[in-house]
Scaffold this active site. Structure first.
Site, PDB file in Angstrom:
ATOM      1  N   LYS A  20       2.425  -3.719   8.894  1.00 26.71           N
ATOM      2  CA  LYS A  20       1.862  -3.246   7.698  1.00 26.71           C
ATOM      3  C   LYS A  20       2.251  -4.122   6.842  1.00 26.71           C
ATOM      4  O   LYS A  20       3.681  -4.154   6.230  1.00 26.71           O
ATOM      5  CB  LYS A  20       2.222  -1.712   7.509  1.00 26.71           C
ATOM      6  CG  LYS A  20       1.487  -1.352   6.038  1.00 26.71           C
ATOM      7  CD  LYS A  20       1.906  -0.059   5.517  1.00 26.71           C
ATOM      8  CE  LYS A  20       1.452   0.156   4.090  1.00 26.71           C
ATOM      9  NZ  LYS A  20       2.094   1.264   3.677  1.00 26.71           N
ATOM     10  N   GLY A  51       2.020   7.258  -3.690  1.00 26.82           N
ATOM     11  CA  GLY A  51       2.994   8.286  -3.984  1.00 26.82           C
ATOM     12  C   GLY A  51       2.407   8.949  -5.185  1.00 26.82           C
ATOM     13  O   GLY A  51       2.918   9.870  -5.627  1.00 26.82           O
ATOM     14  N   ALA A  89      -2.334   5.127   1.069  1.00 24.11           N
ATOM     15  CA  ALA A  89      -1.806   5.196  -0.290  1.00 24.11           C
ATOM     16  C   ALA A  89      -2.618   6.250  -1.091  1.00 24.11           C
ATOM     17  O   ALA A  89      -3.754   6.076  -1.278  1.00 24.11           O
ATOM     18  CB  ALA A  89      -1.388   3.867  -1.095  1.00 24.11           C
ATOM     19  N   GLY A  90      -2.079   7.181  -1.914  1.00 28.13           N
ATOM     20  CA  GLY A  90      -2.751   7.915  -3.027  1.00 28.13           C
ATOM     21  C   GLY A  90      -3.222   9.244  -2.363  1.00 28.13           C
ATOM     22  O   GLY A  90      -3.354   9.959  -3.046  1.00 28.13           O
ATOM     23  N   ASN A 150       2.559   9.275   3.434  1.00 24.16           N
ATOM     24  CA  ASN A 150       4.096   9.752   3.715  1.00 24.16           C
ATOM     25  C   ASN A 150       4.339  10.867   2.647  1.00 24.16           C
ATOM     26  O   ASN A 150       4.759  11.976   3.094  1.00 24.16           O
ATOM     27  CB  ASN A 150       4.938   8.447   3.617  1.00 24.16           C
ATOM     28  CG  ASN A 150       6.262   8.625   3.952  1.00 24.16           C
ATOM     29  OD1 ASN A 150       6.767   7.755   4.137  1.00 24.16           O
ATOM     30  ND2 ASN A 150       6.848   9.922   3.918  1.00 24.16           N
ATOM     31  N   THR A 151       4.320  10.511   1.206  1.00 25.00           N
ATOM     32  CA  THR A 151       4.943  11.502   0.248  1.00 25.00           C
ATOM     33  C   THR A 151       4.314  12.889   0.364  1.00 25.00           C
ATOM     34  O   THR A 151       4.937  13.776   0.053  1.00 25.00           O
ATOM     35  CB  THR A 151       4.705  10.748  -1.046  1.00 25.00           C
ATOM     36  OG1 THR A 151       5.117   9.565  -1.033  1.00 25.00           O
ATOM     37  CG2 THR A 151       5.256  11.425  -2.141  1.00 25.00           C
TER      38      THR A 151
END
Length: 257
Positions: free
Chosen positions: A96, A157, A184-185, A206-207
């Protein structure tokens, strides 16, 4: 389901391995989610005395494909060097690719991204580039040798979801045969379901799981969400309308005087 460099995933959910309260909770979250890919930062594996080896062993024992990333790299040289180290450590050609251009938003440096992607593709890497929804950048990445595109939904995040829904729909229409991943996001399972409903092939997050009050329960919710979104897309959703449309037919209706 789309093939990612010839490989079919068991689930369209790609889940990160950082920020969890403990390795044990991370493993539970992955099991609950049914995630098809684990993303791992090389920095998480570094340190004196190869201290990251214990963590890598935990990830390897989960038995799912690993996608190393160049998280935190701000230059082409740094990203390429990190990718080469990751290939040696993790034994995979997948990478990635992140080349960060803006410190506050963590928006990718698309110029550096295309340059780094070209270098890595020429070296035999199978690159998953973290990019924007810009169509021209997408074309340049494909020309460089990438066979997957990973546009952001919102800043890393942030949990804001799909900030530019129309732009993402346009990207899906522009590249109908290219595997696309929202990267992301994503903050809620509904965001992940929405991405799958509009035709994306996977979501990476992830977050939203790791920082939830109950990471395991949230991971399970995301697993269900991507499955529901994918099923909805395959079912061919109805087109929205500005006008009401009665669900009960007027034919046969009794008219009273």
């Amino acid at each position: 389901m789309a093939l990612f460099y010839g490989q079919e995933l068991s689930s369209p959910l790609m889940l990160g391995t950082a920020l969890y309260p403990s390795p044990a909770i991370m493993v539970e979250a992955f099991r609950a989610s049914g995630a098809g890919v684990a993303t791992v930062s090389l920095r998480r594996e570094s340190g004196a005395g190869r201290s990251g080896q214990a963590f890598w062993s935990i990830v390897r024992e989960m038995g799912i494909p690993v996608l190393p990333n160049t998280a935190g790299c701000h230059t082409v040289k740094e990203a390429v060097t990190t990718a080469r180290m990751a290939r040696e450590l993790f034994g995979t050609r997948w990478i990635k690719l992140e080349v960060i251009g803006h410190t506050d938003t963590l928006q990718p440096d698309v110029f550096g991204l295309v340059e780094a992607a070209g270098i890595l593709c020429d070296e035999g890497f199978e690159v998953f580039p973290y990019t924007t929804e810009d169509l021209i950048v997408g074309e340049r990445l494909l020309d460089a040798g990438c066979k997957v595109l990973m546009p952001w939904g919102a800043p890393i995040g942030s949990g804001l979801g799909l900030n530019n829904l129309q732009g993402l729909r346009t990207m899906r229409a522009q590249f109908p045969d290219v595997p696309l991943v929202i990267d992301a996001g994503i903050g809620l399972p509904s965001h992940a379901a929405q991405a799958m409903e509009i035709g994306f092939d996977a979501v990476l997050l992830n977050t939203a799981v790791a920082k939830a009050g109950d990471p395991v329960a949230m991971a399970r919710a995301f697993g269900l969400a991507v499955a529901a979104g994918r099923a909805a897309h395959i079912a061919d959703p109805m087109e929205p309308s500005d006008m009401a449309s009665p669900s009960t037919p007027l034919i046969g209706k009794a008219f009273l005087e």
